[in-house]
Write an enzyme that holds these catalytic residues in place. Structure first.
Site, PDB file in Angstrom:
ATOM      1  N   GLU A 187      -9.862  -7.828  -2.804  1.00 33.04           N
ATOM      2  CA  GLU A 187      -9.384  -9.333  -2.759  1.00 33.04           C
ATOM      3  C   GLU A 187      -9.274 -10.174  -1.605  1.00 33.04           C
ATOM      4  O   GLU A 187      -9.373 -11.012  -1.297  1.00 33.04           O
ATOM      5  CB  GLU A 187      -7.738  -9.310  -3.417  1.00 33.04           C
ATOM      6  N   PHE A 220       5.137  -2.516 -13.840  1.00 36.85           N
ATOM      7  CA  PHE A 220       4.021  -1.874 -13.231  1.00 36.85           C
ATOM      8  C   PHE A 220       3.130  -2.945 -12.731  1.00 36.85           C
ATOM      9  O   PHE A 220       3.171  -4.055 -13.209  1.00 36.85           O
ATOM     10  CB  PHE A 220       2.923  -1.434 -14.530  1.00 36.85           C
ATOM     11  N   GLN A 221       2.670  -2.973 -11.246  1.00 27.80           N
ATOM     12  CA  GLN A 221       1.925  -3.777 -10.671  1.00 27.80           C
ATOM     13  C   GLN A 221       2.808  -5.083 -10.607  1.00 27.80           C
ATOM     14  O   GLN A 221       2.105  -6.010 -10.379  1.00 27.80           O
ATOM     15  CB  GLN A 221       0.605  -4.104 -11.218  1.00 27.80           C
ATOM     16  N   LYS A 223       1.834 -13.166 -17.337  1.00 32.17           N
ATOM     17  CA  LYS A 223       0.840 -13.023 -18.356  1.00 32.17           C
ATOM     18  C   LYS A 223       1.241 -13.745 -19.449  1.00 32.17           C
ATOM     19  O   LYS A 223       0.341 -14.233 -20.175  1.00 32.17           O
ATOM     20  CB  LYS A 223       0.644 -11.726 -18.430  1.00 32.17           C
ATOM     21  N   MET A 249     -13.066  -5.681  22.502  1.00 29.12           N
ATOM     22  CA  MET A 249     -12.017  -6.634  23.218  1.00 29.12           C
ATOM     23  C   MET A 249     -10.967  -5.765  23.714  1.00 29.12           C
ATOM     24  O   MET A 249     -10.420  -5.943  24.805  1.00 29.12           O
ATOM     25  CB  MET A 249     -11.750  -7.707  22.219  1.00 29.12           C
TER      26      MET A 249
END
Lengths: 583, 182
Positions: free
Chosen positions: A51, A113-114, A163, A479
């Protein structure tokens, strides 16, 4: 009245907003959106591998096109993986819209969940965000999200969609207008202030146009060109504004700041007037703020009123869109200058010219010596056309790219400026190529950065989005290594990566790209020509560069810009007085 | 208040939407602004709430606070109160230890301050006081000697004096920033 599911309403609204492509990864909560993507929606979904890659790809798309980029993730970890790109887009004012699935409303707050409170998590790193609990609100929310993302000071907006809201039926209705009583950005500059600014410009002896990313966001490069050339005003372009004014123009002094050109940095220090255009006096530009441009009065043009006076007080503040304000400044300057032209500032311009000649960016590429990163960047540029889009991650390679690439046009330089997000380049290059399929896209990356998001090479191959990725591979987090060399007594800690791990050529091939290794200076051109000739897949060039090379000039963090260090010899003992640091 | 110079009262007219309080509080935390008190409630207009925020501007200038607040999409208007032309009030409930002869002395203090006694037990008296923050501070100082069992304050609320309301006023920061409109 048409009824449709929330998910279908969402996709139809996105389509009407002009969205052509979504970068995303599906999951449980966002699945209702994926079903109509099979055969109902004309929007192309590009399946990324992480993602974070989807978010940076949306950013790259927005940087390259000026249109909002869209990314999509599911609930929980899908959303949290978008945190870095959202923060990046906030810092660099990149217009993106992120869509996340959420667990069904009855279980929100139950540690389902999630589940993650993504609107809570992203509040400080978005321009605004929405949790939509009613399917009838989806379309209006999409309209508001795009309006907020793309107007005023652009930025990221997130829409969180449970959802059950996506699955519920709703009536289609397209609001013609967006009404947000708390959001009315000032875009038109105040004419009285413009007149004051122009008077100040005409009275100045040592003016500098300090051009920031706002000029690019406002598509104001043409207006800027007219202002600079009409008034004979020298221009510095910040890291966010490279290409806003052509580097080849005699009035262009290049990049200011921590690793800017001596001339750009010193011109601001000696200026009696700074005209800040869409710039925010960032610490990487100003160095020690109290010692920055001590003699300069300040005209500050910005669309965000909060930027004006935040770091440096403005003598003439102008809130407005850079394109509008600069156009008004041009008209007023034209009127006041008349036939006479700009005042005589030949001494100032001659001084700048002299600094440019005495203190150019420099490096020493010996034919039989180790490959220098600056040489690789110069050759990548020399063999490319002006329409090539160059993308960088964060670190030494980013600075070499900004210093040694010659930028001629806006929206041809994409990088992570404010947040400094390592791993930005590969996915942003992917997004840029989607937005500009006709242009060549070259990611100049470091080996440390590349390993953070290299998985998007798989997306490049499967979705047929080819770009060139030039890794300046020194086997170090370069760096950090440079700072340890300069400020921590060369005690290197946690910076060695090993240039051979992974084998970048084999890795490229494993992803379906072409891999080329370059170890000597005389191999550089052939490798670049080969890479540029391949247009059906991505190419990774593994440039094995000298790990001891550092980025210079340099203003150490927290130091005054007057204490610019021109090169490594100024820090290591040197007997040559010419090489001593400029005080 | 000893550090009165550092404290400024601002009113924010905000949309009554979920998360607005979090956005405002989060902004203060993220930008390093210090909140001395914050009070929220409904307004004369349905859908709009009013927050009264007392800001400590020791570390960051008030102008940055108001400008950053104004950037929140759900914030409709900000008003910075001038103490000379505003009415500022606060409500306080304080439960004081009141054994033996202290009881009478506390009731005398309550009477002098014209505050209400809202609960009395064998051991405590609870006072309800409303007024200017300075008055509440003075009252607290006096009853502290008896021992304060617990204390609850609403935080300051404020309105400007005169005919006009918050929606008629122009934010000072926007006026000085040089843009058209505000």
């Amino acid at each position: 009245m048409t009824t449709l599911t929330g998910a279908r309403a969402l996709l139809k609204a996105l389509e009407l907003e002009g969205v052509e492509v979504i970068f995303g990864i599906p999951g449980g909560a966002s699945m209702p959106i994926y079903d109509p993507l099979v055969d109902e929606s004309p929007i192309r979904h590009i399946l990324c591998r992480h993602e974070q890659g989807a978010g940076h790809a949306a950013e790259g798309y927005a940087w390259a096109t000026g249109r909002p980029g869209v990314c999509m993730a599911t609930s929980g970890p899908g959303g949290t993986n978008l945190v870095t790109p959202l923060a990046d887009a906030k810092m660099d004012s990149v217009p993106i819209v992120a869509i996340t699935g959420q667990v069904p409303t009855p279980v929100v707050g139950n540690d389902a969940f999630q589940e993650a409170d993504i609107t809570g998590i992203t509040m400080p790193i978005t321009k605004h965000n929405f949790l939509v609990k009613d399917p009838a609100e989806i379309v209006r929310t999409v309209r508001e999200a795009f309006h907020i993302a793309t107007t005023g000071r652009p930025g990221p907006v997130l829409i969180d969609l449970p959802k059950d809201v996506l699955l519920a039926e709703t009536e289609w209705s397209w609001p013609e207008r967006v009404s947000l009583p708390g959001y009315r950005p000032t875009t038109k500059g105040n004419q009285r202030q413009v007149v004051e600014a122009v008077k100040m410009i005409l009275a100045s002896e040592r003016p500098v146009l300090y051009v920031g990313g706002g000029v690019i966001k406002a598509n104001a490069s043409e207006e800027l060109y007219r202002l600079a050339t009409l008034g004979r005003l020298p221009v510095v372009t910040t890291l966010m504004a490279r290409g806003a004014f052509p580097d080849s123009h005699e009035l262009c002094l290049g990049m200011p700041g921590m690793h800017g050109s001596y001339t750009a940095v010193t011109a601001m220090q000696r200026a009696d007037l700074l005209v800040a255009l869409g710039a925010r006096f960032d610490d990487r530009v100003t160095g020690k703020l109290a010692a920055f441009a001590p003699h300069a009065r300040v005209i500050h043009v910005d669309i965000d009123p909060a930027e004006i006076g935040k770091n440096r007080a403005a003598d003439v503040p102008i809130v407005g869109d850079c394109r509008d304000v600069i156009a008004k400044m041009v008209a007023e300057l034209e009127r006041r200058q008349g036939e006479a032209g700009p005042p005589d500032r030949s001494a100032w311009l001659a001084q700048l010219r002299e600094w440019q000649q005495r203190f150019p960016f420099r490096y020493d590429q010996r034919p039989d010596g180790p490959l220098k990163p600056q040489y690789a960047v110069e050759r990548l540029r020399a063999l490319a056309d002006d329409d090539t889009i160059v993308v960088a991650g964060v670190g030494q390679h980013q600075m070499y790219a900004s210093q040694f690439w010659r930028f001629e046009k806006p929206r041809h330089w994409i990088n992570s400026g404010g947040l400094g997000t390592m791993g930005f380049a590969v996915p942003a290059a992917l997004g840029a190529k989607v937005g500009r399929p006709d242009a060549r896209v070259v990611a100049i990356d470091g080996d440390g950065c590349f390993q953070m998001t290299a998985q998007e090479l798989a997306t490049s191959t499967t979705e047929k989005i080819p770009f060139v990725c030039a890794i300046l591979n020194n086997g170090y987090l370069g760096m950090v290594r440079q700072w340890q060399e300069l400020f921590f007594d060369q005690r290197y800690s946690g910076v060695y990566l090993d240039p051979n791990v992974p084998d970048y050529v084999k890795l490229a091939e494993a992803y379906g790209a072409v891999g080329i290794r370059v170890e000597r200076p005389d191999e550089v051109d052939a490798a670049i020509e080969k890479a540029y000739s391949i247009t059906d897949r991505s190419v990774v060039i593994d440039f094995r560069i000298d790990p001891s090379e550092g980025v210079f000039p340099m203003v150490p963090a927290g130091a005054s810009n007057d204490d610019i260090i021109l090169g490594p010899e100024a820090i290591r003992p040197t007997s040559d007085p010419e090489e001593a640091p400029i005080a | 208040m000893t550090n009165g110079e550092k404290l400024h009262t601002i009113s924010a007219l905000v949309e009554d939407k979920p998360g607005v309080l979090t956005r405002v509080a989060g902004l203060f935390a993220a930008r390093g602004f210090n909140i001395d008190s914050l009070a929220v409630g409904p307004t004369e207009t349905p859908g709009l709430s009013r927050m009264t925020i007392v800001v400590n501007v020791e570390t960051k200038p008030l102008e940055q606070v108001t400008k950053q607040l104004n950037k929140l999409i759900n914030v409709i208007k900000i008003l910075e109160h001038d103490p000379g032309t505003s009415v500022e009030r606060e409500l306080m409930l304080v439960k004081v230890r009141a054994a033996g002869e202290d009881r009478q002395r506390i009731l005398e203090i309550a009477s002098v301050f014209r505050v209400n006694v809202v609960d009395v037990t064998h051991h405590t008296i609870t006072l309800e006081a409303a007024g200017k923050p300075e008055k509440l501070e003075a009252l607290l100082e006096l009853v502290a000697d008896f021992g304060i069992v617990e204390l609850s304050r609403t935080g300051r609320i404020a309105l400007s004096r005169g005919d006009r309301g918050i929606r008629d006023r122009v934010l000072r920061a926007a006026r000085t920033a040089g843009g058209e409109g505000a």
